[in-house]
Design a protein around this motif. Structure first.
Motif, PDB file in Angstrom:
ATOM      1  N   SER A   1      43.997  37.407  37.851  1.00  0.00           N
ATOM      2  CA  SER A   1      42.980  37.426  38.906  1.00  0.00           C
ATOM      3  C   SER A   1      41.665  36.772  38.474  1.00  0.00           C
ATOM      4  CB  SER A   1      42.727  38.866  39.365  1.00  0.00           C
ATOM      5  OG  SER A   1      42.095  39.599  38.351  1.00  0.00           O
ATOM      6  N   ILE A   2      41.640  36.177  37.304  1.00  0.00           N
ATOM      7  CA  ILE A   2      40.420  35.522  36.825  1.00  0.00           C
ATOM      8  C   ILE A   2      40.426  34.054  37.249  1.00  0.00           C
ATOM      9  CG2 ILE A   2      39.126  34.818  34.781  1.00  0.00           C
ATOM     10  CD1 ILE A   2      40.148  37.384  33.441  1.00  0.00           C
ATOM     11  N   LEU A   3      39.379  33.686  37.970  1.00  0.00           N
ATOM     12  CA  LEU A   3      39.183  32.302  38.407  1.00  0.00           C
ATOM     13  C   LEU A   3      37.825  31.827  37.920  1.00  0.00           C
ATOM     14  CD1 LEU A   3      40.405  32.417  42.118  1.00  0.00           C
ATOM     15  CD2 LEU A   3      41.603  31.432  40.157  1.00  0.00           C
ATOM     16  N   TYR A   4      37.805  30.684  37.299  1.00  0.00           N
ATOM     17  CA  TYR A   4      36.563  30.088  36.798  1.00  0.00           C
ATOM     18  C   TYR A   4      35.784  31.054  35.920  1.00  0.00           C
ATOM     19  CZ  TYR A   4      37.841  26.917  40.530  1.00  0.00           C
ATOM     20  OH  TYR A   4      38.539  26.068  41.344  1.00  0.00           O
ATOM     21  N   GLY A   5      36.512  31.841  35.122  1.00  0.00           N
ATOM     22  CA  GLY A   5      35.881  32.736  34.166  1.00  0.00           C
ATOM     23  C   GLY A   5      35.416  34.067  34.713  1.00  0.00           C
ATOM     24  N   HIS A   6      35.681  34.343  35.998  1.00  0.00           N
ATOM     25  CA  HIS A   6      35.243  35.598  36.612  1.00  0.00           C
ATOM     26  C   HIS A   6      36.387  36.234  37.379  1.00  0.00           C
ATOM     27  CE1 HIS A   6      31.085  34.693  35.652  1.00  0.00           C
ATOM     28  NE2 HIS A   6      31.296  33.464  36.112  1.00  0.00           N
ATOM     29  N   LYS A   7      36.405  37.555  37.388  1.00  0.00           N
ATOM     30  CA  LYS A   7      37.439  38.281  38.124  1.00  0.00           C
ATOM     31  C   LYS A   7      37.191  38.151  39.616  1.00  0.00           C
ATOM     32  CE  LYS A   7      39.523  42.866  38.461  1.00  0.00           C
ATOM     33  NZ  LYS A   7      39.428  44.242  37.948  1.00  0.00           N
ATOM     34  N   ASP A   8      38.189  37.670  40.323  1.00  0.00           N
ATOM     35  CA  ASP A   8      38.124  37.533  41.780  1.00  0.00           C
ATOM     36  C   ASP A   8      38.734  38.799  42.387  1.00  0.00           C
ATOM     37  OD1 ASP A   8      38.972  36.974  44.489  1.00  0.00           O
ATOM     38  OD2 ASP A   8      38.615  34.851  44.059  1.00  0.00           O
ATOM     39  N   GLU A   9      37.892  39.656  42.959  1.00  0.00           N
ATOM     40  CA  GLU A   9      38.337  40.949  43.484  1.00  0.00           C
ATOM     41  C   GLU A   9      39.352  40.795  44.619  1.00  0.00           C
ATOM     42  OE1 GLU A   9      38.011  44.123  42.529  1.00  0.00           O
ATOM     43  OE2 GLU A   9      36.878  43.470  40.782  1.00  0.00           O
ATOM     44  N   ASP A  10      39.162  39.816  45.484  1.00  0.00           N
ATOM     45  CA  ASP A  10      40.114  39.608  46.573  1.00  0.00           C
ATOM     46  C   ASP A  10      41.489  39.235  46.030  1.00  0.00           C
ATOM     47  OD1 ASP A  10      38.256  40.184  48.546  1.00  0.00           O
ATOM     48  OD2 ASP A  10      37.660  38.086  48.787  1.00  0.00           O
ATOM     49  N   LEU A  11      41.504  38.353  45.052  1.00  0.00           N
ATOM     50  CA  LEU A  11      42.759  37.959  44.426  1.00  0.00           C
ATOM     51  C   LEU A  11      43.388  39.148  43.711  1.00  0.00           C
ATOM     52  CD1 LEU A  11      44.864  35.894  43.599  1.00  0.00           C
ATOM     53  CD2 LEU A  11      43.323  35.151  41.760  1.00  0.00           C
ATOM     54  N   TYR A  12      42.575  39.927  43.026  1.00  0.00           N
ATOM     55  CA  TYR A  12      43.060  41.114  42.314  1.00  0.00           C
ATOM     56  C   TYR A  12      43.766  42.066  43.278  1.00  0.00           C
ATOM     57  CZ  TYR A  12      42.880  45.338  39.397  1.00  0.00           C
ATOM     58  OH  TYR A  12      43.200  46.471  38.687  1.00  0.00           O
ATOM     59  N   GLN A  13      43.136  42.328  44.418  1.00  0.00           N
ATOM     60  CA  GLN A  13      43.729  43.220  45.412  1.00  0.00           C
ATOM     61  C   GLN A  13      45.007  42.634  45.992  1.00  0.00           C
ATOM     62  OE1 GLN A  13      40.750  44.368  48.268  1.00  0.00           O
ATOM     63  NE2 GLN A  13      39.411  45.181  46.686  1.00  0.00           N
ATOM     64  N   SER A  14      45.027  41.334  46.219  1.00  0.00           N
ATOM     65  CA  SER A  14      46.235  40.678  46.723  1.00  0.00           C
ATOM     66  C   SER A  14      47.375  40.773  45.711  1.00  0.00           C
ATOM     67  CB  SER A  14      45.955  39.204  47.031  1.00  0.00           C
ATOM     68  OG  SER A  14      45.062  39.086  48.099  1.00  0.00           O
ATOM     69  N   LEU A  15      47.047  40.620  44.445  1.00  0.00           N
ATOM     70  CA  LEU A  15      48.064  40.731  43.404  1.00  0.00           C
ATOM     71  C   LEU A  15      48.615  42.150  43.297  1.00  0.00           C
ATOM     72  CD1 LEU A  15      46.468  38.479  40.651  1.00  0.00           C
ATOM     73  CD2 LEU A  15      48.507  37.981  42.006  1.00  0.00           C
ATOM     74  N   ILE A  16      47.764  43.137  43.478  1.00  0.00           N
ATOM     75  CA  ILE A  16      48.227  44.527  43.455  1.00  0.00           C
ATOM     76  C   ILE A  16      49.196  44.768  44.615  1.00  0.00           C
ATOM     77  CG2 ILE A  16      47.540  46.940  43.755  1.00  0.00           C
ATOM     78  CD1 ILE A  16      44.968  46.240  42.213  1.00  0.00           C
ATOM     79  N   LEU A  17      48.850  44.288  45.796  1.00  0.00           N
ATOM     80  CA  LEU A  17      49.750  44.445  46.939  1.00  0.00           C
ATOM     81  C   LEU A  17      51.072  43.725  46.705  1.00  0.00           C
ATOM     82  CD1 LEU A  17      47.255  44.071  49.912  1.00  0.00           C
ATOM     83  CD2 LEU A  17      48.371  46.155  49.121  1.00  0.00           C
ATOM     84  N   ALA A  18      51.014  42.531  46.142  1.00  0.00           N
ATOM     85  CA  ALA A  18      52.235  41.786  45.835  1.00  0.00           C
ATOM     86  C   ALA A  18      53.064  42.532  44.789  1.00  0.00           C
ATOM     87  CB  ALA A  18      51.890  40.388  45.348  1.00  0.00           C
ATOM     88  N   PHE A  19      52.407  43.141  43.825  1.00  0.00           N
ATOM     89  CA  PHE A  19      53.091  43.909  42.789  1.00  0.00           C
ATOM     90  C   PHE A  19      53.827  45.097  43.389  1.00  0.00           C
ATOM     91  CE2 PHE A  19      52.957  47.281  39.537  1.00  0.00           C
ATOM     92  CZ  PHE A  19      53.675  46.661  38.528  1.00  0.00           C
ATOM     93  N   ILE A  20      53.167  45.826  44.262  1.00  0.00           N
ATOM     94  CA  ILE A  20      53.793  46.989  44.905  1.00  0.00           C
ATOM     95  C   ILE A  20      54.962  46.543  45.787  1.00  0.00           C
ATOM     96  CG2 ILE A  20      53.409  48.846  46.579  1.00  0.00           C
ATOM     97  CD1 ILE A  20      50.543  49.052  45.359  1.00  0.00           C
TER      98      ILE A  20
END
Length: 61
Positions: free
Chosen positions: A34-53
């Protein structure tokens, strides 16, 4: 491998503690992805969690 299958089976049946165990095992990988350009992207992080589940539910047994 039996422990993984047991945990997966419990998670697929809706056992919240099993889902949380899976999440704790794979959280570092999800956070790294979920890290983009050196920073954690919260929207991407949440999307990845949903994809994981979703992936847990769809994983073939």
């Amino acid at each position: 491998m039996a422990a993984f299958r047991d945990l997966l089976n419990r998670a697929k049946q809706g056992d919240e503690s099993a889902v949380l165990e899976f999440f704790s095992r794979y959280r570092p990988m999800i956070e790294k992805a979920s890290i983009l350009y050196g920073h954690k992207d919260e929207d991407l992080y949440q999307s990845l969690i949903l994809a994981f589940i979703t992936a847990i539910q769809k994983f073939p047994m």
